[in-house]
Design an enzyme around this catalytic site. Structure first.
Site: not given
Ligand code: ADP
Length: 187
Positions: A19, A41-42, A130
């Protein structure tokens, strides 16, 4: 591989990828209530976008305190290709009896509303909740897509709502869900 569905004037698009690399007007961060960064992702968004995103998050935090689950705020995109980051907080999965579904719907809706209020035309979402938050992927995919479809039926100002799935399994689940939710022609 890409899959798309057009509702009204809005294209709903599924892609597998990162993303932080998306050139939509905004990307959505699956943040936590503290708005101080985290893993998944954060962390990836703050690393790629640079420190100005965190500075704005800190200012928002000083003004409004913690961001409740289901709400959304917007900051600059810093060094990202996207001009803005919309930070929303999804629900932590506790088994499904703690309003997790309503909260997840709200996280998507509030993010979409904020994009429209800002006059944006395109937005990318990760699969909110997720990862670390443990929301079952199939259920989360259904909520993500159904909420976006519902929004597009009522508001035609967004040109594209993109769902960016990090791994091929998540992409497959979203693709299957999109097929399920797409009305089939009669005959
Ligand atoms: P949450 O705490 O809301 O569950 P996470 O970051 O742990 O958030 O995960 C949310 C989703 O984002 C997961 O499906 C993870 O695989 C996905 N994810 C992690 N890094 C990225 C990225 N760079 N781009 C897109 N999706 C990502």
């Amino acid at each position: 591989m890409n899959m798309a569905l057009v509702i009204n004037k809005t294209r709903l698009v599924l892609i597998q990828g990162d993303i932080t690399q998306q050139a939509t007007d905004a990307i959505v961060n699956a943040a936590n209530s503290g708005l101080m960064g985290g893993g998944g992702v954060d962390g990836a968004i703050h690393r790629a976008g640079g420190p100005v995103i965190m500075e704005e998050c800190r200012r928002i935090r000083e003004k409004i305190g913690r961001l409740p689950a289901g709400r959304a705020v917007i900051t600059t995109g810093g060094r990202l290709k996207a001009k803005y980051v919309i930070h929303t907080v999804g629900p932590v999965w506790h088994g499904g009896r703690s309003d997790e579904a309503e909260t997840l719907v709200s996280a998507y809706r509030e993010s979409l509303k904020l994009a429209v209020e800002k006059g944006l035309k395109s937005i990318s979402f990760p699969a909110i909740s997720t990862g670390a938050y443990g929301y079952p992927l199939e259920r989360a995919a259904r909520i993500a897509l159904a909420t976006a479809m519902d929004f597009a039926r009522g508001d035609d100002s967004l040109q594209e709502i993109r769902f960016v799935l990090y791994d091929s399994y998540s992409y497959q689940v979203y693709a299957d869900t999109m097929r399920e939710l797409t009305p089939k022609p009669e005959g």
